[in-house]
Design an enzyme around this catalytic site. Structure first.
Site: not given
Ligand SMILES: NC(=O)c1ccc[n+]([C@@H]2O[C@H](COP(=O)([O-])OP(=O)(O)OC[C@H]3O[C@@H](n4cnc5c(N)ncnc54)[C@H](OP(=O)(O)O)[C@@H]3O)[C@@H](O)[C@H]2O)c1
Length: 256
Positions: A153, A157
């Site tokens: 991961y 990133k």
């Molecule tokens: N949350 C944190 O603490 C955090 C921290 C640092 C960076 N980020 C980054 O922020 C971004 C959003 O994360 P989040 O926290 O909102 O995560 P999340 O709640 O798990 O949402 C991720 C989104 O990406 C979609 N997705 C995942 N795999 C996919 C695939 N193969 N094809 C199409 N769509 C897909 C998911 O669809 P489904 O809902 O259908 O699974 C969901 O809509 C990510 O890039 C993550 O790396 C998050």
């Protein structure tokens, strides 16, 4: 008012960003992995223009996502938000034989960047964990290393920041930046997350549509609407170019 496409907007930060943009009067095109998830995304945001469908772990389906986006009129901004998480205990291979983290977090934004008609602004969701990413770019497909989910991961990133900066350098007319949203309690972040969820989606919205001069910059890395120092390797042009070459090698798609 702007027109914005957000990957992975059926849930989490993508959905929150979409809703905030909608509240501000902007036009939003959502993206979901399947028809079922698209229905749910649409139900959560009925005012969205439409929902583009495709699983970003598949190169074939990602190409189809780009086609669907290009069939719509041009976009002011694209937010590369979709991502998969950071502690899977095993290497889960996609239909292309690649680890899911690399396919979804690295190759999909690369493919979509290369194929979607250039918007005015591009935003790539990275993470503070990119600081632990491997800048050697060796064994991107995890064929020779023992699997470590958090490292995979973190690597992906780091790639997102390299991609944002490579695009900023190659396409000076496009504003291209990376964002660290903080550790927030989405499905990915989990309930123990300590950062403020309500701040997690605002920086990408600000970079996508903001008229503040501080948001109209390129080749920067942001945390909560302020520039933050990224891993020094992300500034290295040779490393940026090696990542683009590697992504071209995996996909056969050139980022011209
Ligand atoms: N949350 C944190 O603490 C955090 C921290 C640092 C960076 N980020 C980054 O922020 C971004 C959003 O994360 P989040 O926290 O909102 O995560 P999340 O709640 O798990 O949402 C991720 C989104 O990406 C979609 N997705 C995942 N795999 C996919 C695939 N193969 N094809 C199409 N769509 C897909 C998911 O669809 P489904 O809902 O259908 O699974 C969901 O809509 C990510 O890039 C993550 O790396 C998050």
């Amino acid at each position: 008012m702007a027109r914005v496409f957000i990957t992975g907007s059926a849930d989490g930060l993508g959905r929150m960003a979409a809703q905030l943009l909608g509240e501000q009067g902007h036009t939003v095109v959502l993206h979901a992995r399947s028809k079922e998830r698209a229905k749910e995304a649409r139900a959560a945001m009925p005012t969205a223009e439409t929902v583009v469908i495709g699983d970003l772990s598949s190169i074939r389906q990602t190409l189809h996502v780009a086609e669907q986006v290009n069939a719509l009129a041009g976009f002011d901004a694209v937010i590369h938000n979709a991502g998969v998480g950071y502690k899977h205990p095993q290497r889960i291979a996609t239909e292309d034989g690649l680890p899911r983290e690399f396919a979804v977090n690295t190759l999909a934004p690369y493919i979509l960047t290369a194929l979607i008609h250039r918007p005015k602004r591009l935003i790539y969701l990275s993470s503070g964990l990119h600081q632990g990413g491997d800048p050697s770019l060796k064994d991107l497909a995890w064929e020779h290393r023992p699997w470590r989910g958090t490292q995979a991961y973190s690597d992906s990133k780091l790639h997102d920041v390299l991609l944002a900066f490579a695009v900023a350098r190659r396409w000076p007319a496009v504003l291209s930046n990376a964002v660290e949203p903080g550790w927030v309690a989405t499905k990915m972040g989990g309930p123990a997350a300590t950062d403020d969820l309500d701040s997690g989606h605002r920086t990408q919205v600000w970079l996508a549509v903001g008229e503040d001069p501080a948001a109209k910059v390129t080749g920067e890395y942001f945390y909560h609407m302020r520039p933050r120092k990224p891993h020094p390797a992300t500034r290295d042009v040779e490393t940026q170019e090696r990542l683009l070459e590697a992504c071209e090698g995996f996909t056969g798609i050139e980022l011209a």
